[in-house]
Design an enzyme around this catalytic site. Structure first.
Site, PDB file in Angstrom:
ATOM      1  N   SER A 174       0.553  -1.216   0.000  1.00 26.49           N
ATOM      2  CA  SER A 174      -0.483  -0.032  -0.103  1.00 26.49           C
ATOM      3  C   SER A 174       0.726   1.528  -0.304  1.00 26.49           C
ATOM      4  O   SER A 174       1.744   1.905  -0.649  1.00 26.49           O
ATOM      5  CB  SER A 174      -1.033   0.008   1.652  1.00 26.49           C
ATOM      6  OG  SER A 174      -1.543   0.915   0.875  1.00 26.49           O
ATOM      7  N   ASP A 277     -10.166  -3.811  -4.928  1.00 19.89           N
ATOM      8  CA  ASP A 277      -9.804  -2.697  -4.370  1.00 19.89           C
ATOM      9  C   ASP A 277      -9.422  -1.086  -5.045  1.00 19.89           C
ATOM     10  O   ASP A 277      -8.863  -1.200  -6.716  1.00 19.89           O
ATOM     11  CB  ASP A 277      -8.178  -2.947  -4.674  1.00 19.89           C
ATOM     12  CG  ASP A 277      -7.005  -1.733  -3.627  1.00 19.89           C
ATOM     13  OD1 ASP A 277      -7.593  -0.710  -3.455  1.00 19.89           O
ATOM     14  OD2 ASP A 277      -5.984  -1.895  -3.238  1.00 19.89           O
ATOM     15  N   HIS A 307      -8.344  -4.494  -0.849  1.00 22.12           N
ATOM     16  CA  HIS A 307      -7.035  -4.076  -0.320  1.00 22.12           C
ATOM     17  C   HIS A 307      -6.577  -4.707   1.267  1.00 22.12           C
ATOM     18  O   HIS A 307      -7.426  -4.869   2.011  1.00 22.12           O
ATOM     19  CB  HIS A 307      -7.657  -2.386  -0.369  1.00 22.12           C
ATOM     20  CG  HIS A 307      -5.647  -2.092   0.090  1.00 22.12           C
ATOM     21  ND1 HIS A 307      -5.282  -2.160  -1.065  1.00 22.12           N
ATOM     22  CD2 HIS A 307      -5.300  -1.269   1.274  1.00 22.12           C
ATOM     23  CE1 HIS A 307      -3.906  -1.381  -0.066  1.00 22.12           C
ATOM     24  NE2 HIS A 307      -4.017  -1.213   0.376  1.00 22.12           N
TER      25      HIS A 307
END
Length: 340
Positions: A174, A277, A307
């Site tokens: 991320s 996501d 995610h």
């Protein structure tokens, strides 16, 4: 409609597991500092630590030591895990790791046990970077701290049992994947890395472009932020909140590596993308731009899951596949981005 829209169709196993859970998500109205404290004291131990601590082999032998690194206006901690050497002079490749959490949440403890697993399973040194986070430290501090830590590793390799020519990888999930990608671009231009270049990047569902920085020529390919705006683990509202808090200029490549004028001359990249996501399309586009520029890439896509689903729903088959794929992807990077 995005050519990848079908990737948002929910994985049936994920859908069933999610339906059995109570509503999740942050109440952004309570204040960022309060949320950070809840994350550190309650949610992080209940998720990342609870998931990965039991998976560290009880017979694994390694050392853990925190080092202090001077950065502009202060200092940060980097936590170094070194596998027990077979002989005193043995050296290892290295993975420099940047945690996720939107440059707001998370710290050196978040991925501590995950990195102990990587170190012992792959026989690599891991360097876990505790970069400073928002709102106390806004743009460009997280990015500068991360690159300073990468330079520290390049300059102190011998003292942490590392041989950079055996493998010098930057990685994270991320926001951490964003930091790794940016570090690769900066290292490409930095004299320090001329004779000790990065050999790989690991980009787990990375942020690659500011929500307000989409280039006009790619806007018709960047549709997942809208399509997946209400994904259960990361929403468009949360990304908007994050970028606003960071105060990062939308078109600055330092925080939006997709926007660098050239992606040539970068090391091999292993990229993982989640189908449900908001960040899906920017991750897929970034991988394609790397590939088009001549960078060796390895891509794994997980349809119908959101995610960081591997942490939120670790019991499903897709999460088991994700964990196995990660180790194989890191091995691929350690082999120089060549077929194993």
């Amino acid at each position: 409609m995005s050519q990848y829209a079908h990737l948002s169709e929910l994985d049936p196993e994920f859908a069933a597991a999610q339906a059995a859970k109570p509503h999740q998500g942050f109440d952004l109205s309570v204040g960022t500092l309060a949320l950070k404290e809840v994350w550190k004291t309650v949610l992080q131990p209940a998720t990342y630590t609870a998931l990965y601590k039991p998976r560290v082999r009880t017979d694994a032998k390694y050392s853990v030591k925190d080092h202090t690194v001077a950065v502009e206006g202060g200092e940060i901690i980097v936590r170094v895990v070194i596998p027990e050497p077979i002989e005193p002079t043995q050296t290892f490749p290295v993975l420099v790791w940047f945690h996720g959490g939107g440059w707001i949440f998370g710290d050196v403890d978040q991925d501590d046990y995950l990195l102990r697993i990587y170190s012992t399973e792959l026989q690599i040194v891991t360097v876990n970077v505790d970069y400073r986070t928002a709102p106390e430290h806004t743009f460009p501090t997280p990015w500068n701290d991360s690159f300073t830590a990468l330079r520290w590793v390049a300059s102190n390799a011998v003292s942490i049992s590392v041989s950079l020519d055996k493998g010098f990888i930057a990685g994270g999930w991320s926001a951490g994947g964003n930091l790794a990608a940016t570090c690769a671009h900066r290292a490409r231009e930095d004299y320090l890395f001329n004779d000790k270049p990065l050999t790989g990047t690991y980009l787990g569902f990375p942020v690659t472009v500011h929500i307000d920085g989409y280039p006009e020529k790619y806007k018709d390919q960047l549709l997942s932020m809208e399509q997946n705006k209400n994904s259960p683990t990361l929403t468009r509202e949360a990304m908007r909140f994050t970028w606003d808090l960071l105060k990062a200029p939308p078109e600055d490549p330092l925080s939006s590596p997709l926007l660098y004028p050239s992606h040539a001359g970068l090391p091999p990249a292993y990229v993982q993308i989640c189908g449900f996501d908001p960040l899906r399309d920017e991750g897929l586009l970034y991988e394609r731009l790397l590939r088009d520029a001549g960078t060796a890439t390895k891509l794994d896509v997980y349809p119908g899951v959101p995610h960081v689903f591997n942490v939120s729903n670790p019991g499903i088959k897709a999460a088991t596949k994700f964990e196995a794929d990660t180790l194989e992807g890191l091995k691929w990077l350690l082999a120089g981005g060549k077929q194993l």
